[in-house]
Write an enzyme that holds these catalytic residues in place. Structure first.
Site, PDB file in Angstrom:
ATOM      1  N   HIS A 105       0.844  -1.214   0.186  1.00  0.00           N
ATOM      2  CA  HIS A 105      -0.081  -0.053   0.109  1.00  0.00           C
ATOM      3  C   HIS A 105       0.811   1.367  -0.007  1.00  0.00           C
ATOM      4  CE1 HIS A 105      -4.166  -1.438   1.447  1.00  0.00           C
ATOM      5  NE2 HIS A 105      -3.752  -1.828   0.196  1.00  0.00           N
ATOM      6  N   GLY A 147     -12.721  -2.675  -1.240  1.00  0.00           N
ATOM      7  CA  GLY A 147     -11.600  -2.594  -1.417  1.00  0.00           C
ATOM      8  C   GLY A 147     -10.767  -2.402  -0.086  1.00  0.00           C
ATOM      9  N   CYS A 148      -9.662  -1.891   0.038  1.00  0.00           N
ATOM     10  CA  CYS A 148      -8.965  -1.734   1.374  1.00  0.00           C
ATOM     11  C   CYS A 148      -9.930  -1.209   2.414  1.00  0.00           C
ATOM     12  CB  CYS A 148      -7.716  -1.043   1.183  1.00  0.00           C
ATOM     13  SG  CYS A 148      -7.068  -0.741   2.932  1.00  0.00           S
ATOM     14  N   TYR A 149     -10.003  -1.611   3.540  1.00  0.00           N
ATOM     15  CA  TYR A 149     -10.918  -1.196   4.553  1.00  0.00           C
ATOM     16  C   TYR A 149     -10.553   0.136   5.334  1.00  0.00           C
ATOM     17  CZ  TYR A 149      -8.086  -4.473   7.459  1.00  0.00           C
ATOM     18  OH  TYR A 149      -6.988  -5.368   8.013  1.00  0.00           O
ATOM     19  N   TRP A 150      -9.439   0.490   5.046  1.00  0.00           N
ATOM     20  CA  TRP A 150      -8.871   1.752   5.621  1.00  0.00           C
ATOM     21  C   TRP A 150      -9.892   2.895   5.042  1.00  0.00           C
ATOM     22  CZ3 TRP A 150      -3.024   1.323   4.112  1.00  0.00           C
ATOM     23  CH2 TRP A 150      -2.355   0.201   4.858  1.00  0.00           C
TER      24      TRP A 150
END
Length: 232
Positions: free
Chosen positions: A7, A57-60
C-alpha cells in the site's frame, strides 16, 4: 506486513500526481467519484440502530469515509465471507479464504438510512465495475460486495443495484456482489481508524483522502466533521 508495504509503495508511486491534487476541492483519487442517484426503494426506520456490512477495497478507506457520515455510530474494519479459522490479516491477504476486507457500519436509520449509505458507497467508496480489485489492490479480498443484515436491507440493495445498472453511470457493467452474511470478524487494532491516524501516508493520501473530501463536497447534509472512531 506485506500488504501494508505494498500500500505504501503504491501510494509512493502516485506521489507525482497525488500530492499535486490532494488539498484542493477538485482532488482526484485512483478511482473517479460518481454522483449516484437517490435510491428509489427505501425501508422505513423501525429501530434506532441497524448494522450493515460493506466491502469495497481496502478497508482503511471504506471505514474512513463511513466514519464521517452523520448518523453512523460505529464503523469497524474486519473480514467477512469466510470462516473463523482464516479471519486473520495474513491469511486473508493470501486471497484464497473467501473473506473480503469489509466494514461493519452501525447507524441510526432515523438519521441516515441504509439506502443513503448505499448511495455514499457507490458514489465515493467503490468502483462497482472492478472485479476482485479496487484501485491498486488486487484479489478477491478486495471485491466490491454488500452483506445485508436483514431482508429489508437485501431488498433495498437489490433494487438499488438494478437502478444503477439501468442508469448506466459507468462504462462497464456493475459487478458488485450481493452476498449472504455469515459472520464478521474485526481486524487487528492497528488497522482500526487507520485513515484518521495516518492521513499523510502516501497510500491514504492518494487513494482514500480524496474520497473523504468527495463525501463532504457531494453530500454536505450527511457530513460530520469529527469522525466516529473505534478507539474513541
Amino acid at each position: 506486513m506485506a500488504r501494508v508495504t505494498s500500500h505504501l509503495l503504491a501510494g509512493a508511486a502516485a506521489l507525482g500526481l497525488g500530492y499535486a491534487l490532494i488539498g484542493g476541492a477538485s482532488a482526484l483519487s485512483a478511482e473517479a467519484v460518481v454522483h449516484a442517484p437517490a435510491p428509489l426503494v427505501t425501508a422505513p426506520a423501525t429501530t434506532n440502530s441497524e448494522t450493515a456490512i460493506f466491502a469495497g477495497g481496502c478497508y482503511w478507506g471504506v471505514q474512513g469515509v463511513f466514519q464521517h457520515v452523520k448518523g453512523v455510530t460505529s464503523a469497524v474494519s474486519g473480514f467477512t465471507g469466510g470462516v473463523a479459522g482464516t479471519a486473520t490479516y495474513d491469511r486473508v491477504s493470501d486471497g484464497d479464504t473467501g473473506h473480503a476486507e469489509s466494514v461493519r457500519v452501525t447507524f441510526d436509520p432515523r438519521v441516515v438510512s441504509y439506502a443513503e449509505l448505499l448511495r455514499v458507497y457507490f458514489s465515493v467508496i467503490t468502483d462497482p465495475t472492478e472485479l476482485n480489485r479496487q484501485g491498486p489492490d488486487e484479489g478477491t479480498q478486495y471485491r466490491s460486495a454488500l452483506f445485508p443484515t436483514s431482508p429489508a436491507q437485501a431488498k433495498v440493495a437489490r433494487a438499488y443495484l438494478a437502478q444503477l445498472s439501468q442508469a448506466k453511470l459507468w462504462p462497464a457493467p456493475i459487478v458488485t456482489r450481493l452476498e449472504p452474511l455469515k459472520a464478521f470478524y474485526p481486524a487487528p487494532a492497528y488497522h482500526q481508524d487507520y485513515l484518521t491516524r495516518h492521513p499523510d501516508a502516501p497510500y491514504i493520501a492518494y487513494n482514500d483522502m480524496p474520497k473523504v473530501k468527495a463525501l463532504k463536497a457531494m453530500y454536505p447534509q450527511l457530513w460530520r466533521e469529527q469522525p466516529v472512531l473505534v478507539k474513541g
